[in-house]
Design an enzyme around this catalytic site. Structure first.
Site, mmCIF file in Angstrom:
data_model
loop_
_atom_site.group_PDB
_atom_site.id
_atom_site.type_symbol
_atom_site.label_atom_id
_atom_site.label_comp_id
_atom_site.label_asym_id
_atom_site.label_seq_id
_atom_site.Cartn_x
_atom_site.Cartn_y
_atom_site.Cartn_z
ATOM 1 N N ASP A 197 36.727 4.264 20.754
ATOM 2 C CA ASP A 197 38.057 4.730 20.336
ATOM 3 C C ASP A 197 39.037 4.427 21.461
ATOM 4 O OD1 ASP A 197 39.893 5.998 18.679
ATOM 5 O OD2 ASP A 197 38.571 7.703 18.301
ATOM 6 N N HIS A 217 46.884 0.257 21.010
ATOM 7 C CA HIS A 217 46.363 1.609 20.767
ATOM 8 C C HIS A 217 44.841 1.639 20.684
ATOM 9 C CE1 HIS A 217 50.213 3.734 19.865
ATOM 10 N NE2 HIS A 217 50.613 2.475 19.815
HETATM 11 P P1 ADQ Z 1 43.613 6.700 14.954
HETATM 12 O O1 ADQ Z 1 42.392 5.860 14.888
HETATM 13 O O2 ADQ Z 1 44.277 6.980 13.674
HETATM 14 O O3 ADQ Z 1 44.672 6.128 15.985
HETATM 15 P P2 ADQ Z 1 43.482 9.369 16.425
HETATM 16 O O4 ADQ Z 1 43.859 9.188 17.834
HETATM 17 O O5 ADQ Z 1 42.339 10.291 16.259
HETATM 18 O O6 ADQ Z 1 43.047 8.075 15.639
HETATM 19 O O7 ADQ Z 1 44.778 9.929 15.722
HETATM 20 C C1 ADQ Z 1 44.706 10.473 14.541
HETATM 21 C C2 ADQ Z 1 45.911 11.355 14.248
HETATM 22 O O8 ADQ Z 1 45.855 11.546 12.877
HETATM 23 C C3 ADQ Z 1 45.839 12.704 14.923
HETATM 24 O O9 ADQ Z 1 47.136 13.167 15.179
HETATM 25 C C4 ADQ Z 1 45.135 13.557 13.862
HETATM 26 O O10 ADQ Z 1 45.540 14.904 13.856
HETATM 27 C C5 ADQ Z 1 45.543 12.893 12.568
HETATM 28 N N1 ADQ Z 1 44.401 12.921 11.612
HETATM 29 C C6 ADQ Z 1 43.244 12.238 11.704
HETATM 30 N N2 ADQ Z 1 42.434 12.519 10.681
HETATM 31 C C7 ADQ Z 1 43.091 13.406 9.929
HETATM 32 C C8 ADQ Z 1 42.753 14.096 8.725
HETATM 33 N N3 ADQ Z 1 41.586 13.917 8.130
HETATM 34 N N4 ADQ Z 1 43.676 14.947 8.228
HETATM 35 C C9 ADQ Z 1 44.849 15.127 8.870
HETATM 36 N N5 ADQ Z 1 45.211 14.511 9.991
HETATM 37 C C10 ADQ Z 1 44.348 13.663 10.518
HETATM 38 C C11 ADQ Z 1 44.777 4.976 16.857
HETATM 39 C C12 ADQ Z 1 43.584 4.713 17.789
HETATM 40 C C13 ADQ Z 1 43.281 5.949 18.624
HETATM 41 C C14 ADQ Z 1 44.533 6.374 19.397
HETATM 42 C C15 ADQ Z 1 45.718 6.475 18.458
HETATM 43 C C16 ADQ Z 1 47.017 6.709 19.230
HETATM 44 O O11 ADQ Z 1 42.438 4.333 17.044
HETATM 45 O O12 ADQ Z 1 42.224 5.691 19.548
HETATM 46 O O13 ADQ Z 1 44.315 7.639 20.005
HETATM 47 O O14 ADQ Z 1 45.897 5.285 17.694
HETATM 48 O O15 ADQ Z 1 47.205 5.729 20.189
#
Ligand code: ADQ
Length: 475
Positions: free
Chosen positions: A368, A160
């Site tokens: 990311d 991921h």
């Molecule tokens: P993450 O680093 O956790 O995931 P991201 O892709 O942004 O990052 O996913 C976050 C998820 O959590 C989203 O669904 C978002 O809505 C939710 N989220 C984030 N911050 C939040 C907050 N403050 N309050 C509520 N909800 C929140 C890892 C990798 C990413 C990759 C994903 C999926 O780092 O690059 O996109 O896995 O593969």
């Protein structure tokens, strides 16, 4: 049809995926076929006396069509495998932050131990035709550990987070062992084409791998298929959430509260990969260079607490407190604060309303794997009056979302200019860009992601029928 077995560091409730990209996507893939989800329970057992013998027992429960099987970790394993190797070596290095890595020699032993423990506990639960899908950097050597115990199933791996270029990878003392263990999988999925390029360059230069075709590599006496499978969101579910009561209420409340303001939004875990200090600096630059935004533009930055036991996260928290305090002190008025910084999670059902009420989303990670917030923001917009996405070119999502305003988050002035451009963009241009972005994320949604990966895994040519492969001894 083969049963799906998903293995990830943490499991969750597949009917109610918590915040976190992985949980959302894995829950989705299991609901499609039913199956088994295996991982750490999140509990830590202190080892003392006769309790030690029980800490690695598994707990099983059934949730809908999914069997959840978890195990607890000992404190020593939690500290070396989870806090140590996974989050103080692999996470920083894979995000290009060698300066934050802690190559403590004890960490890798814990990482091996937990991967072997997972393999030992999972093996008796497997059927011969199960399709096994392992997720993320915590479990890179899991297939090798399973193969060493005789497992001949098809095993796929999805990373991921980004795959760094060869010379950054080579900073990890055990990089050869790590990359070699990826060849125990049948299929390795990465988020973007640039990740695939980095991986291929690594194995070609460090392991003299032979490129059999665009997606097939041969090294260590094994053939591996590798490809880009950019993860998506469940767009229909997201639109449904936006239209449900909580989503609508949130939207109306924010619209009313900010009716005279331009609302900018950031939603992230509080993680140094997300570029939060640089984002606040860019917003400060916007207020300095384009004074018409003073008393008008408000940045809401939601940063959910994350990995607070890892030192670098504590430093970031202090840095954000101080940056946000300074900008509010310097620019704030009695009736306007430039930044609202909230160090908490927002309930998932409210997020779409918040996205929809915002004129601009700032998704500006320094690195990311993908970034799902960028996709969620687009999905939540009103197509007749959409907000604009300012997106880091260093997010995996930038390969797909070319109609966003792409920025270099290290370039504070350039990012401030892009924010100003987003705030002042004509409705026609916003609609055109949003149309293109929406159709792309609709086409490549989470269903597409799961089914494309699993189809590829089902049909991958396995070159080892069963049992351990020669290079896995010693894991
Ligand atoms: P993450 O680093 O956790 O995931 P991201 O892709 O942004 O990052 O996913 C976050 C998820 O959590 C989203 O669904 C978002 O809505 C939710 N989220 C984030 N911050 C939040 C907050 N403050 N309050 C509520 N909800 C929140 C890892 C990798 C990413 C990759 C994903 C999926 O780092 O690059 O996109 O896995 O593969």
């Amino acid at each position: 049809m083969s049963r799906l077995v998903v293995v990830s560091n943490r499991t969750g409730d597949p009917r109610n995926p918590a915040a976190g990209g992985l949980a959302v996507a894995v829950g989705e893939s299991l609901r499609q076929t039913g199956g088994l989800w295996f991982g750490w329970s999140g509990k830590i057992q202190d080892e003392h006396g006769d309790e030690k013998a029980h800490y690695d027992d598994v707990h099983a429960q059934t949730v809908g069509d999914v069997q959840l099987v978890t195990l607890d970790l000992s404190r020593r394993d939690y500290e070396t495998y989870y806090l140590g190797y996974a989050n103080s070596v692999l996470w920083p290095v894979f995000h290009y932050r060698l300066d934050l890595a802690d190559f403590d020699i004890r960490f890798v032993a814990g990482y091996r131990r937990v991967n072997e423990l997972f393999a030992r506990k999972l093996l008796p639960l497997l059927r011969s035709d199960d399709l096994i899908w392992v997720h993320d950097y915590h479990l890179i050597p899991l297939a090798a550990a399973l193969r060493a115990l005789g497992c001949g199933n098809r095993i796929g791996f999805f990373l991921h987070i980004p795959m760094p270029p060869p010379l950054i990878m080579a900073a990890i003392p055990e990089h050869e062992w790590l990359m070699k263990s990826l060849f125990a999988y049948d299929l390795v999925g990465l988020q973007s084409e640039s990740d695939v390029t980095h991986f291929c360059h690594y194995v070609e230069s460090e392991a003299h791998a032979e490129r059999l075709s665009r997606e097939r590599l041969r090294a260590f006496n094994r053939t591996l298929r590798v490809g880009a499978y950019p993860i998506g969101i469940d767009i229909d579910e997201f639109v449904r959430l936006a239209e449900a009561k909580d989503g609508r209420d949130m939207f109306l409340r924010m619209r009313e509260e900010y009716s005279r303001r331009r609302l900018l939004l950031g939603v992230d875990r509080l993680d140094y990969s997300k570029g939060l200090p640089q984002r606040v600096e860019a917003f400060r630059e916007l207020l300095a260079r384009y004074p018409e935004n003073r008393n008008r533009a408000t940045l809401i930055q939601i940063a959910s607490p994350s990995r607070e036991k890892v030192g670098a996260y504590d430093d970031l928290r202090r840095q954000m407190d101080s940056l946000c305090g300074a900008i509010n002190g310097d620019y704030g008025e009695l009736d306007w604060m430039p930044v609202r910084y909230i160090h908490r999670n927002v309930a998932r059902k409210r997020l779409p309303g918040l996205y929809r009420a915002s004129r601009v989303a700032l998704v500006t990670p320094l690195r990311d794997g993908m970034n799902l917030v960028a996709k969620e923001f687009i999905a939540a917009q009103d197509p007749a009056d959409p907000g604009m996405l300012v997106l880091s070119r260093f997010a995996g999502a930038a390969e797909q979302l070319k109609e966003a305003l792409l920025v270099n988050p290290y370039d504070i002035e350039g990012t401030a200019q892009a924010i100003e451009r987003a705030l002042t963009m004509s409705a026609d241009e916003r609609i055109q860009r949003h149309d293109a972005l929406l159709s792309r994320i609709r086409k490549h949604d989470v269903h597409w992601w799961c089914s494309t990966f699993l189809q590829a895994l089902k049909h991958v040519e396995q070159d080892v029928a069963c049992g351990p492969t020669p290079h896995h001894e010693g894991l």
